[in-house]
Design a protein around this motif. Structure first.
Motif, PDB file in Angstrom:
ATOM      1  N   VAL A  43       0.871  -1.175   0.000  1.00  0.00           N
ATOM      2  CA  VAL A  43       0.000   0.000   0.000  1.00  0.00           C
ATOM      3  C   VAL A  43       0.913   1.231   0.000  1.00  0.00           C
ATOM      4  CG1 VAL A  43      -1.845   1.242   1.177  1.00  0.00           C
ATOM      5  CG2 VAL A  43      -1.744  -1.261   1.306  1.00  0.00           C
ATOM      6  N   THR A  44       0.828   2.038  -1.047  1.00  0.00           N
ATOM      7  CA  THR A  44       1.728   3.177  -1.206  1.00  0.00           C
ATOM      8  C   THR A  44       0.933   4.478  -1.374  1.00  0.00           C
ATOM      9  OG1 THR A  44       1.834   2.784  -3.591  1.00  0.00           O
ATOM     10  CG2 THR A  44       3.545   1.764  -2.239  1.00  0.00           C
ATOM     11  N   GLY A  45       1.634   5.597  -1.270  1.00  0.00           N
ATOM     12  CA  GLY A  45       1.010   6.901  -1.469  1.00  0.00           C
ATOM     13  C   GLY A  45       1.928   8.006  -0.972  1.00  0.00           C
ATOM     14  N   GLN A  46       1.381   9.221  -0.888  1.00  0.00           N
ATOM     15  CA  GLN A  46       2.097  10.386  -0.382  1.00  0.00           C
ATOM     16  C   GLN A  46       1.197  11.140   0.580  1.00  0.00           C
ATOM     17  OE1 GLN A  46       2.987  12.451  -4.123  1.00  0.00           O
ATOM     18  NE2 GLN A  46       5.153  11.987  -3.816  1.00  0.00           N
ATOM     19  N   LEU A 131      -9.853   4.244   1.989  1.00  0.00           N
ATOM     20  CA  LEU A 131     -10.072   2.796   2.004  1.00  0.00           C
ATOM     21  C   LEU A 131      -8.990   2.041   1.242  1.00  0.00           C
ATOM     22  CD1 LEU A 131     -13.944   2.542   1.512  1.00  0.00           C
ATOM     23  CD2 LEU A 131     -12.632   2.098   3.609  1.00  0.00           C
ATOM     24  N   VAL A 132      -8.659   0.867   1.772  1.00  0.00           N
ATOM     25  CA  VAL A 132      -7.767  -0.087   1.119  1.00  0.00           C
ATOM     26  C   VAL A 132      -8.560  -1.366   0.893  1.00  0.00           C
ATOM     27  CG1 VAL A 132      -5.677  -1.475   1.354  1.00  0.00           C
ATOM     28  CG2 VAL A 132      -5.708   0.886   2.173  1.00  0.00           C
ATOM     29  N   GLU A 133      -8.776  -1.714  -0.363  1.00  0.00           N
ATOM     30  CA  GLU A 133      -9.569  -2.897  -0.675  1.00  0.00           C
ATOM     31  C   GLU A 133      -8.784  -4.168  -0.346  1.00  0.00           C
ATOM     32  OE1 GLU A 133     -12.653  -2.966  -1.555  1.00  0.00           O
ATOM     33  OE2 GLU A 133     -12.844  -0.777  -1.700  1.00  0.00           O
ATOM     34  N   PRO A 134      -9.453  -5.180   0.259  1.00  0.00           N
ATOM     35  CA  PRO A 134      -8.778  -6.456   0.502  1.00  0.00           C
ATOM     36  C   PRO A 134      -8.468  -7.167  -0.814  1.00  0.00           C
ATOM     37  CG  PRO A 134     -11.114  -6.616   1.031  1.00  0.00           C
ATOM     38  CD  PRO A 134     -10.844  -5.175   0.730  1.00  0.00           C
ATOM     39  N   GLY A 135      -7.607  -8.163  -0.726  1.00  0.00           N
ATOM     40  CA  GLY A 135      -7.196  -8.869  -1.930  1.00  0.00           C
ATOM     41  C   GLY A 135      -5.697  -8.763  -2.118  1.00  0.00           C
ATOM     42  N   ASP A 140      -2.225   1.897  -4.699  1.00  0.00           N
ATOM     43  CA  ASP A 140      -1.577   3.212  -4.650  1.00  0.00           C
ATOM     44  C   ASP A 140      -2.659   4.252  -4.386  1.00  0.00           C
ATOM     45  OD1 ASP A 140      -0.075   5.458  -4.818  1.00  0.00           O
ATOM     46  OD2 ASP A 140       0.508   5.230  -6.921  1.00  0.00           O
ATOM     47  N   LEU A 141      -2.622   4.877  -3.213  1.00  0.00           N
ATOM     48  CA  LEU A 141      -3.659   5.823  -2.820  1.00  0.00           C
ATOM     49  C   LEU A 141      -3.404   7.236  -3.335  1.00  0.00           C
ATOM     50  CD1 LEU A 141      -4.236   4.664   0.865  1.00  0.00           C
ATOM     51  CD2 LEU A 141      -5.692   4.222  -1.109  1.00  0.00           C
TER      52      LEU A 141
END
Length: 234
Positions: A43-46, A131-135, A140-141
């Motif tokens: 899970v990535t982002g800024q 939100l972060v979807e499962p799976g 990338d947010l």
């Protein structure tokens, strides 16, 4: 005695085969372990904020992946990243790795991000659900915008504040540890102290412009971007 001698080679043969069988299992187990590690979900982002405020050198960013499936409980933290910024300014990149098997298909998971001043005083935090979807798929947010926290209780802000008159402009100074908060025309700037030949000089690059406040007792010099203000007096 003759039967015992005849059976001995057979026993040795079967014993050797059993040993070979055990040896061939080891690479398979190692392969399974490597495959399990390769299946981690990223899970990535800024993170950033809209205010034109420089972060203190000791500021710390914290990013958490939380389980928000149940509303009436404190959200369990599944993964957490702590980033000591050491003078770095926003935007700040983050990356969390989680085993997708920990995420229930019907669960709800979210990223919470915050920046504190290095002394556990909250400066900025998320105020919406990301939100972060499962799976197994990576997520990338993108850019998460944090809101500024009201860090000082009511009435505390005026304590220790010093106001300078710079021509027709007032500059309010709130001292801190190796930094000041400069307020001009309703805009706040957190400026770290930098070495100077005399007085106390505070400076930071914010939004591609240099903000400088250099105090020398009862007087000071102030520059915001290309604007140099008249000599400031307290």
């Amino acid at each position: 005695m003759h039967l015992l001698k005849s059976a001995l080679p057979v026993l040795i043969l079967f014993g050797g085969l059993a040993g070979c069988t055990e040896a061939t299992n080891t690479p398979s187990e190692a392969s399974d372990s490597v495959e399990a590690q390769a299946e981690m979900k990223e899970v990535t982002g800024q993170i950033s904020y809209r205010e034109r405020i420089a972060l203190r050198p000791r500021a710390v960013a914290e990013i958490e992946l939380q389980d928000i499936s149940v509303a009436d409980r404190a959200a369990p933290v599944l993964e957490k990243q702590i980033i000591e910024l050491d003078g770095q300014q926003v935007p700040v990149n983050f990356k969390l790795s989680v085993d997708p098997r920990e995420l229930e298909p019907r669960g709800r998971y979210s990223i919470r991000a915050a920046i504190n001043d290095g002394n556990d005083r909250l400066l900025f935090t998320t105020d919406t659900v990301h939100l972060v979807e499962p799976g197994p798929e990576d997520v990338d947010l993108g850019l998460l915008i944090l809101r500024q926290n009201a860090t000082a209780p009511e009435g505390e802000e005026s304590e220790g504040m010093r106001v300078y008159s710079c021509g027709d402009t007032n500059a309010a100074i709130m001292p801190g540890e190796d930094m000041i908060q400069l307020k001009v025309d309703g805009v706040s700037y957190d400026l770290p102290r930098i070495p100077s030949a005399s007085g106390e000089k505070y400076q930071a690059d914010i939004d591609s412009q240099t903000i400088m406040f250099w105090s020398k007792g009862e007087t000071a010099l102030m520059k915001i971007g290309e604007t140099s203000y008249p000599e400031c007096r307290s």
